[in-house]
Design a protein around this motif. Structure first.
Motif, PDB file in Angstrom:
ATOM      1  N   GLU A  54       3.407  -1.952  -1.356  1.00  0.00           N
ATOM      2  CA  GLU A  54       4.236  -1.691  -0.694  1.00  0.00           C
ATOM      3  C   GLU A  54       5.690  -1.397  -0.986  1.00  0.00           C
ATOM      4  N   ASP A 111      -2.139   0.946   0.818  1.00  0.00           N
ATOM      5  CA  ASP A 111      -1.033  -0.345   1.253  1.00  0.00           C
ATOM      6  C   ASP A 111      -1.567  -1.782   0.442  1.00  0.00           C
ATOM      7  N   GLU A 124       5.514   2.992   5.503  1.00  0.00           N
ATOM      8  CA  GLU A 124       4.086   2.177   5.999  1.00  0.00           C
ATOM      9  C   GLU A 124       3.451   2.822   6.715  1.00  0.00           C
ATOM     10  N   LEU A 171       1.680   5.368   3.606  1.00  0.00           N
ATOM     11  CA  LEU A 171       0.720   4.082   2.140  1.00  0.00           C
ATOM     12  C   LEU A 171      -0.448   3.996   2.996  1.00  0.00           C
ATOM     13  N   ARG A 172      -0.684   3.750   4.790  1.00  0.00           N
ATOM     14  CA  ARG A 172      -1.203   3.040   5.082  1.00  0.00           C
ATOM     15  C   ARG A 172      -2.909   4.478   5.353  1.00  0.00           C
TER      16      ARG A 172
END
Length: 416
Positions: free
Chosen positions: A365, A361, A352, A355-356
């Motif tokens: 996902e 994102d 997470e 990806l951010r």
């Protein structure tokens, strides 16, 4: 007098012709040449659909120059980090059909809260540890002090490049690499479904996930760029975000053994299991196929597998298979400064965060999966049948991975 005047006329016309040729040449390749040697900086990655651009049906410049332009364009549109041309020709890691039917990525999320300070500090610690270990003379392993230029091309096949988003991923087998390869396919838009890029990672068949044609890797640069290949690798390594995921080295070996030798795998049986059975299991003529072997309950034990790894004859015949090759040999962490180091043990949080950080994102996902997970708490059970001296030799073989990526020495396995 007439001859002298004619000579001056020819000189003037010749000079004008040379100026015209220079102008035409500069229009064709000058910009590409300039940007190859001029530092460029991407703006912040604020994703939005690229402006439409009509493709003229006229002939295009040579493929090599288009590739360079497609790369440089990523850094030219202020405030985006997206290519100014939404469908560059022949970028290498997306199909022509995907280019022709380009669909802008969805804008589903707005980031109002920053990434937790704990996660940022975790990454800072992991990156700093890598730098310290690479500079530490007490840790020695083959290839540690060589330059990037000295790495053979065949050893760069695990570095996957996504030019669309400016990402380089070094995949490590048995460290969720199937799902990260799926992510790279989604981001590069190299797989179409009903004429549009695939958006669901889990909908990508496994045989395509590991198909080399789906990924544009560094070792393919030579065929595409020739003598410019190494230069372009360095440019992309400097400008792109580079990441990898790792796990406890001994647990990774257990996972590799379970997946390749406890399950029916014809390829691994013929290439490796038969060798182990002949050398270490007193089976001079092992069954010809994996089905025949399994039907009589025959396959290499975990102890046989460790013997195979420690046997000097193994690497004399061929390099370690990628599923048990050390991470430092796959991803070259002392030559490549990785921006993000994920651990499988904290995979969901790290995925997470990454990806951010990549600002993707809102595109994809990371798919969570608990199938065939190998727990670190199982190490003692798996190594019970492995002699103590063999465990210690195995640790020496994988010690660089333990120390580079911050995994504790497994003293409970290595001390009497």
């Amino acid at each position: 007098m007439g001859t002298s005047r004619m000579f001056r006329i020819f000189v003037v016309l010749g000079s004008a012709f040379m100026v015209l040729l220079i102008i035409i040449y500069w229009d064709d390749v000058g910009a590409s040449h300039l940007y190859l040697h001029t530092p460029v900086s991407p703006g912040p990655r604020i994703p939005h659909p690229p402006p439409p651009k009509t493709r003229p049906p006229t002939s295009r410049a040579p493929s090599f120059l288009n590739d360079i332009d497609a790369f440089v364009n990523q850094f030219l549109e202020p405030g985006t980090g997206e290519p100014t041309d939404p469908a560059p020709v022949d970028t290498g890691n997306q199909s022509e059909k995907a280019e022709e039917r380009y669909v802008p990525r969805r804008e589903g999320k707005i980031h109002l809260t920053p990434v937790a300070a704990e996660l940022r500090e975790r990454q800072e610690h992991r990156r700093k540890l890598l730098q310290e270990m690479c500079a530490n003379d007490s840790i020695v392993f083959p290839g540690k002090n060589r330059s990037f230029d000295d790495i053979p091309n065949k050893e760069l096949d695990h570095l996957i490049v996504d030019d669309r988003h400016g990402i380089i991923y070094c995949y490590v087998p048995k460290v969720a690499c199937s799902n990260w390869k799926r992510i790279m396919i989604i981001l590069s838009e190299s797989l179409l479904r009903d004429g549009v890029p695939q958006r669901d990672p889990l909908a990508i068949p496994r045989d395509l996930v590991h198909n080399s044609s789906m990924h544009f890797t560094f070792n393919k640069f030579w065929k595409r760029y020739g003598k410019f290949a190494r230069h372009l690798m360095k440019v992309k390594l400097k400008k792109y975000t580079k990441f990898l995921f790792v796990r406890d080295p001994f647990v990774r070996l257990i996972s590799a053994y379970r997946n390749k030798f406890e399950l029916r795998n014809e390829d691994f049986y013929r290439r490796f299991a038969q060798v182990m059975l002949r050398r270490y299991a007193n089976q001079p003529t092992p069954p010809a196929t994996v089905d025949e072997a399994f039907s009589v309950g025959l396959h290499p034990s975990f102890s046989h597998f460790i013997q195979y790894l420690l046997d000097p004859q193994t690497e004399k015949e061929m390099p370690f298979n990628e599923h048990w090759r050390q991470v430092y040999r796959l991803c070259h962490p002392c030559q490549i400064q990785y921006d993000f180091v994920g651990h499988l043990e904290s995979a969901e949080e790290d995925a997470e965060h990454l990806l951010r950080q990549l600002r993707v994102d809102n595109v994809v996902e990371f798919p969570t999966s608990h199938r065939n997970l190998t727990a670190s708490s199982w190490e003692g059970d798996w190594f019970n049948a492995v002699p103590l001296e063999a465990r210690r030799e195995l640790y020496k073989l994988y010690e660089p991975d333990f120390r580079l990526f911050g995994y504790e020495r497994p003293d409970s396995l290595l001390n009497e």
